[in-house]
Design an enzyme around this catalytic site. Structure first.
Site, PDB file in Angstrom:
ATOM      1  N   LEU A 127      65.896  37.478 -27.587  1.00  0.00           N
ATOM      2  CA  LEU A 127      66.768  38.623 -27.324  1.00  0.00           C
ATOM      3  C   LEU A 127      66.177  39.465 -26.200  1.00  0.00           C
ATOM      4  O   LEU A 127      65.044  39.926 -26.275  1.00  0.00           O
ATOM      5  CB  LEU A 127      66.941  39.468 -28.583  1.00  0.00           C
ATOM      6  N   HIS A 231      54.674  44.570 -30.293  1.00  0.00           N
ATOM      7  CA  HIS A 231      54.591  45.281 -29.016  1.00  0.00           C
ATOM      8  C   HIS A 231      55.353  46.598 -29.158  1.00  0.00           C
ATOM      9  O   HIS A 231      56.363  46.664 -29.875  1.00  0.00           O
ATOM     10  CB  HIS A 231      55.221  44.410 -27.923  1.00  0.00           C
TER      11      HIS A 231
END
Length: 337
Positions: A127, A231
């Site tokens: 994505l 992240h």
């Protein structure tokens, strides 16, 4: 909103390549390599064309298109059964407890064990939303449209599903986790190993990675503290996955140590709540907002729209009907926004 989710086409190669160059590394499913992206589009085209409605080793690539400009501004992918061409490796965090009677001491050691536990699962991944479009709920549309695709093609997907989140990458583009673990055995930087994996697959991991567990206490602090953390740009994605019913069960990526989220397909909330109804009217103006989808395989389309439901079916707004290319009597899937 004039954005639509649709099946990727061969002509989307350049747009995917341009977006791949913006990922910043650590994004295995969208490498900035034309040949790899072309191979993905070819594999996706074969999956959309396969008529046998059964579970196979398929890849479906979806894209987000601005219908006013024709520009592709995002993409996502669905893998129906991972680990078929080469093993699907993960590390799993486990605990080893040992006791010494002489010292009257119990020691608990955390281990990273190389595993293929998740082979055979389906996966949602790849994505990416163009940085200029990260507003207005387009990321949510891109993410949740995949669940409507699964609901509409349920026999083609496994009973378990996973999502890998990118781990911590430092300011130089390196991975503290890779430097402490994989880098010791491969003589490759994180960027080199990640790129090689994206292009050639991870068989080299099976060939060279030690099969013995790794004691996390033997890793430096910079590596230990990032195990299982997403992240910073992936924190919102992790929350969305948790809202869908995914959970973190100790599986982490072998390259950057990012968390792998898992769920039972039929327990994913957007799949559970997805309903298919016939279109009765196309002039809804004040209904609730929803994700609306229609079409089989390559004809799949999904967008945001207004809807109202009654015993006869579903009424949608005129713009959504235009975007989805539906008429009265056509079946559409819907889930509340």
């Amino acid at each position: 909103m004039s954005f639509i989710i649709r099946a990727a086409k061969p002509s989307d190669l350049q747009a995917l390549y341009e977006m791949a160059k913006l990922t910043g590394g650590g994004f295995t499913n969208l490498p900035p390599d034309r040949n790899s992206l072309q191979a993905k589009l070819d594999r996706s085209a074969a999956a959309y064309a396969r008529e046998d409605d059964t579970l196979g080793d398929d890849l479906f690539v979806l894209v987000l298109e601005n219908t006013k400009t024709g520009e592709v501004r995002g993409t996502s992918q669905l893998f129906t059964k991972v680990g078929q061409n080469w093993p699907f490796y993960s590390y799993r965090l486990t605990m080893l407890t040992q006791h010494s009677k002489e010292l009257d001491r119990t020691v608990r050691a955390e281990l990273l064990s190389l595993t293929t536990d998740l082979e055979g699962s389906s996966e949602v991944g790849g994505l990416f939303l163009h940085p200029n479009e990260r507003a207005g709920g387009l990321g949510l549309l891109l993410a949740r449209s995949r669940y409507l695709f699964i609901a509409a093609h349920r026999p083609r997907f496994a009973d378990k599903i996973l999502a890998e989140l990118r781990g911590i990458i430092d300011e130089r583009g390196g991975s503290p986790f890779w430097d402490a673990v994989g880098g010791c055995f491969f003589g490759m930087s994180f960027q080199e190993a990640d790129y090689f994996n994206a292009i050639h697959g991870n068989q080299f991991i099976a060939d060279l990675m030690p099969k013995h567990p790794v004691y996390t206490a033997m890793l430096d602090e910079s590596a230990r503290k990032v195990i299982g953390l997403p992240h910073p740009n992936g924190r919102a994605a992790m929350r969305m996955l948790e809202n869908e019913g995914f959970s973190y069960e100790g599986y982490v990526d072998i390259f950057d140590g990012g968390p792998t989220m898992t769920a039972r397909v039929d327990n994913v909330r957007s799949i559970q709540n997805a309903k298919s109804r016939p279109v009765t009217e196309m002039d809804c103006k004040r209904g609730e907002k929803a994700l609306l989808a229609t079409g089989h395989l390559a004809d799949f389309r999904c967008c945001y729209g207004a809807y109202e439901v009654d015993d006869k079916g579903i009424s949608i707004d005129s713009l959504s009907a235009e975007l989805l290319q539906v008429n009265q009597g056509d079946m559409i899937w819907n889930i509340p926004r």
